[in-house]
Design a protein around this motif. Structure first.
Motif, PDB file in Angstrom:
ATOM      1  N   PRO A  92      39.778  31.681  24.787  1.00  0.00           N
ATOM      2  CA  PRO A  92      40.060  33.095  24.515  1.00  0.00           C
ATOM      3  C   PRO A  92      40.499  33.883  25.744  1.00  0.00           C
ATOM      4  N   LEU A  93      40.776  33.210  26.863  1.00  0.00           N
ATOM      5  CA  LEU A  93      41.093  33.926  28.099  1.00  0.00           C
ATOM      6  C   LEU A  93      42.596  34.040  28.364  1.00  0.00           C
ATOM      7  N   ARG A  94      43.411  33.379  27.562  1.00  0.00           N
ATOM      8  CA  ARG A  94      44.864  33.460  27.783  1.00  0.00           C
ATOM      9  C   ARG A  94      45.338  34.898  27.609  1.00  0.00           C
ATOM     10  N   GLY A  95      46.235  35.318  28.511  1.00  0.00           N
ATOM     11  CA  GLY A  95      46.797  36.659  28.415  1.00  0.00           C
ATOM     12  C   GLY A  95      45.906  37.748  28.969  1.00  0.00           C
ATOM     13  N   ARG A  96      44.834  37.372  29.665  1.00  0.00           N
ATOM     14  CA  ARG A  96      43.906  38.379  30.205  1.00  0.00           C
ATOM     15  C   ARG A  96      43.878  38.333  31.733  1.00  0.00           C
ATOM     16  N   ARG A  97      44.977  37.844  32.330  1.00  0.00           N
ATOM     17  CA  ARG A  97      45.193  37.807  33.779  1.00  0.00           C
ATOM     18  C   ARG A  97      44.223  36.861  34.499  1.00  0.00           C
ATOM     19  N   ARG A  98      43.595  35.981  33.745  1.00  0.00           N
ATOM     20  CA  ARG A  98      42.715  35.009  34.389  1.00  0.00           C
ATOM     21  C   ARG A  98      43.518  33.943  35.131  1.00  0.00           C
ATOM     22  N   ALA A  99      44.758  33.729  34.721  1.00  0.00           N
ATOM     23  CA  ALA A  99      45.590  32.735  35.398  1.00  0.00           C
ATOM     24  C   ALA A  99      45.836  33.115  36.854  1.00  0.00           C
ATOM     25  N   VAL A 100      45.947  34.426  37.133  1.00  0.00           N
ATOM     26  CA  VAL A 100      46.140  34.884  38.509  1.00  0.00           C
ATOM     27  C   VAL A 100      44.907  34.545  39.351  1.00  0.00           C
ATOM     28  N   VAL A 101      43.724  34.781  38.774  1.00  0.00           N
ATOM     29  CA  VAL A 101      42.493  34.472  39.481  1.00  0.00           C
ATOM     30  C   VAL A 101      42.382  32.960  39.717  1.00  0.00           C
ATOM     31  N   LEU A 102      42.724  32.180  38.697  1.00  0.00           N
ATOM     32  CA  LEU A 102      42.658  30.732  38.814  1.00  0.00           C
ATOM     33  C   LEU A 102      43.592  30.235  39.916  1.00  0.00           C
ATOM     34  N   GLN A 103      44.818  30.786  39.960  1.00  0.00           N
ATOM     35  CA  GLN A 103      45.759  30.358  40.996  1.00  0.00           C
ATOM     36  C   GLN A 103      45.282  30.773  42.384  1.00  0.00           C
ATOM     37  N   ARG A 104      44.664  31.932  42.495  1.00  0.00           N
ATOM     38  CA  ARG A 104      44.173  32.352  43.805  1.00  0.00           C
ATOM     39  C   ARG A 104      43.045  31.432  44.283  1.00  0.00           C
ATOM     40  N   HIS A 105      42.172  30.994  43.387  1.00  0.00           N
ATOM     41  CA  HIS A 105      41.147  30.029  43.770  1.00  0.00           C
ATOM     42  C   HIS A 105      41.799  28.740  44.269  1.00  0.00           C
ATOM     43  N   LEU A 106      42.845  28.313  43.590  1.00  0.00           N
ATOM     44  CA  LEU A 106      43.580  27.125  44.041  1.00  0.00           C
ATOM     45  C   LEU A 106      44.103  27.327  45.459  1.00  0.00           C
ATOM     46  N   ILE A 107      44.718  28.464  45.711  1.00  0.00           N
ATOM     47  CA  ILE A 107      45.270  28.784  47.029  1.00  0.00           C
ATOM     48  C   ILE A 107      44.185  28.712  48.100  1.00  0.00           C
ATOM     49  N   ASP A 108      43.017  29.274  47.792  1.00  0.00           N
ATOM     50  CA  ASP A 108      41.933  29.307  48.774  1.00  0.00           C
ATOM     51  C   ASP A 108      41.378  27.922  49.090  1.00  0.00           C
ATOM     52  N   HIS A 109      41.512  26.974  48.169  1.00  0.00           N
ATOM     53  CA  HIS A 109      40.972  25.635  48.377  1.00  0.00           C
ATOM     54  C   HIS A 109      41.946  24.692  49.103  1.00  0.00           C
ATOM     55  N   LEU A 110      43.223  25.026  49.132  1.00  0.00           N
ATOM     56  CA  LEU A 110      44.213  24.127  49.728  1.00  0.00           C
ATOM     57  C   LEU A 110      44.118  24.137  51.255  1.00  0.00           C
ATOM     58  N   ARG A 111      44.269  22.989  51.845  1.00  0.00           N
ATOM     59  CA  ARG A 111      44.216  22.845  53.312  1.00  0.00           C
ATOM     60  C   ARG A 111      45.581  23.193  53.898  1.00  0.00           C
ATOM     61  N   ASP A 112      45.592  24.171  54.785  1.00  0.00           N
ATOM     62  CA  ASP A 112      46.837  24.677  55.373  1.00  0.00           C
ATOM     63  C   ASP A 112      47.039  24.081  56.759  1.00  0.00           C
ATOM     64  N   ARG A 113      48.188  23.434  56.959  1.00  0.00           N
ATOM     65  CA  ARG A 113      48.498  22.856  58.266  1.00  0.00           C
ATOM     66  C   ARG A 113      49.267  23.826  59.163  1.00  0.00           C
ATOM     67  N   GLY A 114      49.429  25.053  58.688  1.00  0.00           N
ATOM     68  CA  GLY A 114      50.066  26.072  59.522  1.00  0.00           C
ATOM     69  C   GLY A 114      51.362  26.623  58.963  1.00  0.00           C
ATOM     70  N   ARG A 115      52.191  25.752  58.341  1.00  0.00           N
ATOM     71  CA  ARG A 115      53.458  26.214  57.746  1.00  0.00           C
ATOM     72  C   ARG A 115      53.555  25.826  56.285  1.00  0.00           C
ATOM     73  N   ASP A 116      52.414  25.496  55.682  1.00  0.00           N
ATOM     74  CA  ASP A 116      52.421  25.025  54.306  1.00  0.00           C
ATOM     75  C   ASP A 116      52.642  26.168  53.327  1.00  0.00           C
ATOM     76  N   SER A 117      53.372  25.848  52.264  1.00  0.00           N
ATOM     77  CA  SER A 117      53.618  26.795  51.180  1.00  0.00           C
ATOM     78  C   SER A 117      53.058  26.230  49.880  1.00  0.00           C
ATOM     79  N   LEU A 118      52.877  27.101  48.922  1.00  0.00           N
ATOM     80  CA  LEU A 118      52.599  26.692  47.548  1.00  0.00           C
ATOM     81  C   LEU A 118      53.873  26.972  46.766  1.00  0.00           C
ATOM     82  N   HIS A 119      54.442  25.935  46.185  1.00  0.00           N
ATOM     83  CA  HIS A 119      55.723  26.093  45.500  1.00  0.00           C
ATOM     84  C   HIS A 119      55.712  25.355  44.173  1.00  0.00           C
TER      85      HIS A 119
END
Length: 332
Positions: free
Chosen positions: A260-287
């Motif tokens: 029941p969470l589709r369309g309630r902007r939870r996808a933005v929160v989910l993607q931000r959690h993903l971003i925070d967990h990724l290991r950044d080597r300095g010039r890494d992007s999410l694409h």
């Protein structure tokens, strides 16, 4: 490989490098050129790759053609050359189009690409393609009548360091997001994705779920995080380490939020959690690539701070008499 001196690979590389100057958060110029050179070398090798052509022809057979027709081709144009290859939309041989892979800087400067499209279409006339696809910087359109243009996909990206510097999105504290190294929810995901496809009309026929192998690559080289509501699993997202020509970092493989969470902007929160967990080597992007009709996914990416770096356009071979996009791959 075909002799680079004959087909002007260095000029193709110049044009690719010039276009990459407009890609947001791209790698430094020298690194970009090396990566583009490696990508171009592989594309050129398919001009003479007999084994690849045989396998491609077996996977997407067209009666009456020799397997060599599936090779990339060097197309003469303006005393120079273009590089192109046949493709099939969704693997369907009834929906052929041509990928225009490389051209010279003077072709970029043309104010009307109708002759470019015509030359490429003639070179692959044995397949009867009705469109030619091209990657173009940002959201800019190739120089062709807009009635002959349709968006296939957007490449949307952002530097991890920039994405993390933004404030946490609305609803951050109202969701339960967990990192996982298990694919135990794969069958449930496939079932729920199929239910969404069945209800999504044209978009459901254009967008496909990540495979188990792709999600496993996220576990092995990147991150998978799941979205829960109490005891109920309601979605996940995953990214794997992958380059995209002039970007380095992680490729979004899947982002799915169920009812029941589709369309309630939870996808933005989910993607931000993903971003925070990724290991950044300095010039890494999410694409990642987002279908041109998938407006919800594009909004999620943009709200997460990513930007449209490139657009892949279908260019219709000949204008339709009624000004419509008939002639583009069905469903495009």
């Amino acid at each position: 490989m075909t002799d680079p001196g004959i087909i002007g690979v260095s000029r193709w590389l110049d044009a690719l490098a010039d276009a990459s100057d407009h890609v947001v958060d791209a790698l430094p110029a020298g690194v970009r050129r090396r990566q583009l050179g490696a990508w171009l070398d592989e594309a050129v090798s398919h001009v003479d790759d007999d084994l690849r052509a045989r396998r491609f022809a077996q996977a997407c057979p067209v009666p009456g053609l020799e397997h060599s027709a599936w090779k990339h081709r060097v197309v003469p144009f303006l005393d120079g050359a273009l590089l192109a290859g046949i493709r099939f939309y969704g693997g369907d041989t009834a929906r052929p189009f041509v990928d225009l892979l490389a051209w010279e800087p003077r072709v970029t400067a043309l104010t009307d690409w109708a002759p470019v499209v015509a030359a490429v279409a003639r070179a692959f006339g044995d397949f009867g393609p009705e469109s030619v696809r091209v990657r173009w910087p940002g959201q800019h359109r190739p120089p062709l009548d807009r009635t002959r243009l349709t968006v296939d996909q957007h490449l949307v990206a952002g530097r991890l360091s920039t994405l993390r510097s933004a404030g946490r999105p609305w609803g951050w504290d109202s969701v339960d997001v967990r990192r996982t190294v298990s694919l135990d929810r794969m069958a449930q995901f496939e079932e729920r994705f199929a239910a969404w496809q069945a209800s999504a009309g044209t978009l459901g026929r254009r967008v496909f779920p990540a495979t188990r192998a792709q999600m496993q690559a996220c576990v092995d080289t990147g991150v998978v995080v799941e979205l829960w509501q109490g005891p109920q699993w309601v979605g996940w997202t995953g990214a794997r380490r992958r380059r995209d020509r002039v970007l380095d970092g992680y490729q979004v493989v899947e982002l799915f939020v169920d009812e029941p969470l589709r369309g309630r902007r939870r996808a933005v929160v989910l993607q931000r959690h993903l971003i925070d967990h990724l290991r950044d080597r300095g010039r890494d992007s999410l694409h990642g690539m987002i279908d041109g009709r998938n407006r919800a996914s594009l909004r999620t990416a943009l709200r997460s701070g990513r930007k449209i770096c490139e657009t892949w356009w279908f260019m219709q071979v000949a204008p339709a008499s009624d000004g419509s996009t008939a002639g583009l791959p069905p469903g495009a």
